[in-house]
Design an enzyme around this catalytic site. Structure first.
Site, PDB file in Angstrom:
ATOM      1  CE1 TYR A   8      31.275   7.644 -21.507  1.00 31.68           C
ATOM      2  CE2 TYR A   8      31.100   8.032 -23.874  1.00 31.68           C
ATOM      3  CZ  TYR A   8      30.752   8.367 -22.582  1.00 31.68           C
ATOM      4  OH  TYR A   8      29.884   9.398 -22.347  1.00 31.68           O
ATOM      5  CG  HIS A  55      19.361  14.726 -24.770  1.00 34.32           C
ATOM      6  ND1 HIS A  55      18.694  15.421 -23.780  1.00 34.32           N
ATOM      7  CD2 HIS A  55      20.404  14.108 -24.147  1.00 34.32           C
ATOM      8  CE1 HIS A  55      19.289  15.213 -22.611  1.00 34.32           C
ATOM      9  NE2 HIS A  55      20.335  14.425 -22.796  1.00 34.32           N
ATOM     10  CG  HIS A  84      21.706   5.108 -19.584  1.00 32.06           C
ATOM     11  ND1 HIS A  84      20.709   4.883 -20.491  1.00 32.06           N
ATOM     12  CD2 HIS A  84      22.207   6.347 -19.878  1.00 32.06           C
ATOM     13  CE1 HIS A  84      20.601   5.923 -21.303  1.00 32.06           C
ATOM     14  NE2 HIS A  84      21.505   6.822 -20.947  1.00 32.06           N
ATOM     15  CG  ASP A  93      -0.230  -0.007   2.533  1.00 27.75           C
ATOM     16  OD1 ASP A  93       0.997  -0.218   2.527  1.00 27.75           O
ATOM     17  OD2 ASP A  93      -0.880   0.189   3.573  1.00 27.75           O
ATOM     18  CG  ASP A 115      21.227  15.588 -18.757  1.00 27.85           C
ATOM     19  OD1 ASP A 115      22.045  15.024 -17.999  1.00 27.85           O
ATOM     20  OD2 ASP A 115      20.858  15.101 -19.839  1.00 27.85           O
ATOM     21  CD  GLU A 137      24.551  15.924 -20.149  1.00 26.44           C
ATOM     22  OE1 GLU A 137      23.482  15.790 -20.767  1.00 26.44           O
ATOM     23  OE2 GLU A 137      24.892  15.169 -19.199  1.00 26.44           O
ATOM     24  CG  HIS A 147      26.855   9.099 -25.779  1.00 23.46           C
ATOM     25  ND1 HIS A 147      26.948  10.464 -25.962  1.00 23.46           N
ATOM     26  CD2 HIS A 147      27.763   8.798 -24.812  1.00 23.46           C
ATOM     27  CE1 HIS A 147      27.853  10.969 -25.131  1.00 23.46           C
ATOM     28  NE2 HIS A 147      28.370   9.982 -24.432  1.00 23.46           N
ATOM     29  NE  ARG A 205      27.522  11.412 -20.012  1.00 23.56           N
ATOM     30  CZ  ARG A 205      27.569  10.180 -19.497  1.00 23.56           C
ATOM     31  NH1 ARG A 205      28.287   9.239 -20.091  1.00 23.56           N
ATOM     32  NH2 ARG A 205      26.913   9.881 -18.389  1.00 23.56           N
ATOM     33  CG  ASP A 236      24.580  12.250 -16.737  1.00 26.93           C
ATOM     34  OD1 ASP A 236      23.810  13.162 -16.420  1.00 26.93           O
ATOM     35  OD2 ASP A 236      24.630  11.766 -17.894  1.00 26.93           O
ATOM     36  CG  HIS A 260      16.938  11.694 -22.957  1.00 31.54           C
ATOM     37  ND1 HIS A 260      17.852  11.444 -23.955  1.00 31.54           N
ATOM     38  CD2 HIS A 260      17.611  11.466 -21.798  1.00 31.54           C
ATOM     39  CE1 HIS A 260      19.014  11.066 -23.427  1.00 31.54           C
ATOM     40  NE2 HIS A 260      18.883  11.081 -22.110  1.00 31.54           N
ATOM     41  CD  GLU A 305      24.576  13.965 -23.245  1.00 32.59           C
ATOM     42  OE1 GLU A 305      24.980  13.098 -22.454  1.00 32.59           O
ATOM     43  OE2 GLU A 305      23.379  14.264 -23.385  1.00 32.59           O
TER      44      GLU A 305
END
Length: 451
Positions: free
Chosen positions: A401, A364, A253, A49, A281, A421, A360, A419, A270, A371, A397
């Protein structure tokens, strides 16, 4: 151009006038004698619940600013072109509110959210078939299959009364692309809100750098980030934070955030705050021990230079396709210079070999979703051709890697994932970098972590 919001001028929510403008903009797209239906989200059970933290349907929120579950926004445009907004929402209920919290109710829905009228959700079954009767066109989101089935049920009720003179709408139109196009260009107030979300997120990234120590767990740094978000008025993250030490940075991710931070490794974070529904972001990468190695410096500087190259090219009329061409060529040259890629430069660029390490997209759209919605105008070659317009907001970004398992490169590069960004708004004269207070140069990062 960069702008730092002051504490006095910081914005915590959109004014009512923006939601009214959003509704007016959508209704302008509606022909006379039509109706549009937008459902709120429902609460989702987590266990027994208890529920997950409520997240409102973004299109519904964009048009209403209303943040309760199980509501319905109805936009009506009559045969003469006059418009009306109606909100169905949960009623005031003393017992429920003792257990679960206060509800807005119908009177304050009109007063506080600027709709023309409001009814309890129980009245939807009676009133919706009447609203649909005689309309020529119905707008609703085709992607919400559950709600689409409900719309067809209401239409079936109208059709069942044809012998009594009812007229069923003949045209059904997907509302999602229309709202997506509206959401793509931000108002002045939306930009102010996103500027503040970025500023809060930048403070959190600073805190992460200052608190980071060898031997901590990734989730402990995540806790520092969430603390800083909340401390400055952003209770929730815009998405599950990625706090990835060492080789975990090569999992795009990664959200387990449960490994120990090791000496001489990098930490990729990130993470962005959500403020009044709008997302930041931001990604930063820095050494766990506060000091970049020579190999880490080389990869980091290449990514930073690529990011700055792309951002500085942003202006109205630019596109992700053009930015990708520019950035991919730059990164390819950089990887050749480092000995990570080998061969004829023009062939490497033509074969898109940079994608072995930059795996990648460059960025975006950003807004109510991290996104965010909006047409990229992708062609058959998967190029994003949409020309940038004033008021659009996006991420930039780039990343490199090199997982530990990659035996095609010298061992000294393996396990490095970087990365960086930023969030960028398109302006009349170019761009505004909303990400202004999160250190990104090697010198600034090392200085902050040493302090």
């Amino acid at each position: 151009m960069t702008t730092t919001p002051s504490n006095k001028a910081s914005m915590r929510q959109l004014p009512l006038s923006d939601y009214e403008l959003h509704r007016a903009a959508f209704m302008k797209k509606m022909p006379n004698n039509s109706i549009a239906l937008f459902p709120a989200a429902s609460e989702l059970t987590r266990s027994n619940d208890t529920e997950y933290a409520f997240c409102q349907n973004k299109n519904f929120f964009y048009l209403s600013g209303f943040n309760e579950p199980d509501a319905l926004l109805v936009l009506l445009k009559n045969a003469q072109g006059q418009c009306q907004s109606t909100l169905f929402s949960l009623p005031k209920d003393a017992l429920h509110e003792i257990w679960q919290g206060r509800r807005v109710g119908q009177i304050k829905a009109v007063q506080d959210y600027g709709v023309d009228e409001s009814f309890a959700v129980a009245e939807i079954t009676t009133l919706l078939p009447d609203y649909l009767d005689g309309k020529s066109q119905v707008f609703f989101g085709f992607s919400d299959h559950g709600f689409a089935a409900q719309v067809f049920d209401w239409l079936k009720q109208v059709k069942g009364n044809i012998r009594q003179g009812a007229k069923t709408p003949q045209h059904l139109t997907d509302a999602d692309p229309i709202v997506a196009e509206l959401r793509l260009v931000k108002t002045k107030n939306e930009l102010a809100l996103m500027r503040q979300a970025n500023y809060i997120s930048g403070l959190a990234h600073q805190r992460a750098m200052q608190k980071c120590q060898v031997g901590q767990f990734e989730y402990q740094i995540e806790a520092e980030i969430l603390h800083e978000f909340a401390r400055h008025g952003a209770r929730d993250p815009a998405y599950a934070s990625i706090v990835a030490g060492g080789d975990n940075a090569n999992i795009l991710h990664y959200t387990n955030n449960n490994d120990v931070l090791k000496n001489k490794e990098l930490l990729l974070i990130d993470a962005g705050a959500e403020l009044a529904g709008y997302a930041a972001d931001i990604t930063r990468t820095f050494p766990v021990n506060g000091q970049f190695s020579s190999e880490q410096k080389a990869i980091y500087q290449l990514v930073l230079d690529a990011k700055n190259l792309a951002i500085n090219a942003i202006k109205p009329g630019m596109s992700f396709a053009k930015l990708n061409t520019l950035t991919n060529a730059f990164l390819t040259q950089g990887l050749v210079d480092l000995g990570i890629l080998a061969g004829d430069l023009s062939e490497l660029i033509s074969d898109n070999k940079v994608k072995d390490y930059f795996i990648h997209g460059l960025g975006h759209w950003l807004g109510l979703d991290v996104h965010d919605v909006g047409d990229y105008q992708i062609n058959t070659d998967r190029e994003q051709l949409r020309a940038f317009e004033v008021g659009m907001v996006m991420t930039i970004e780039p990343g490199i890697y090199i997982p530990l398992s990659d035996h095609n490169v010298d061992e000294k590069w393996r396990g490095i994932g970087v990365r960086i960004e930023d969030n960028i708004a398109v302006t009349e004269n170019g761009f505004e970098n909303l990400t202004v207070n999160s250190p990104q140069t090697i010198e600034d990062i090392e200085a902050l972590m040493k302090a």
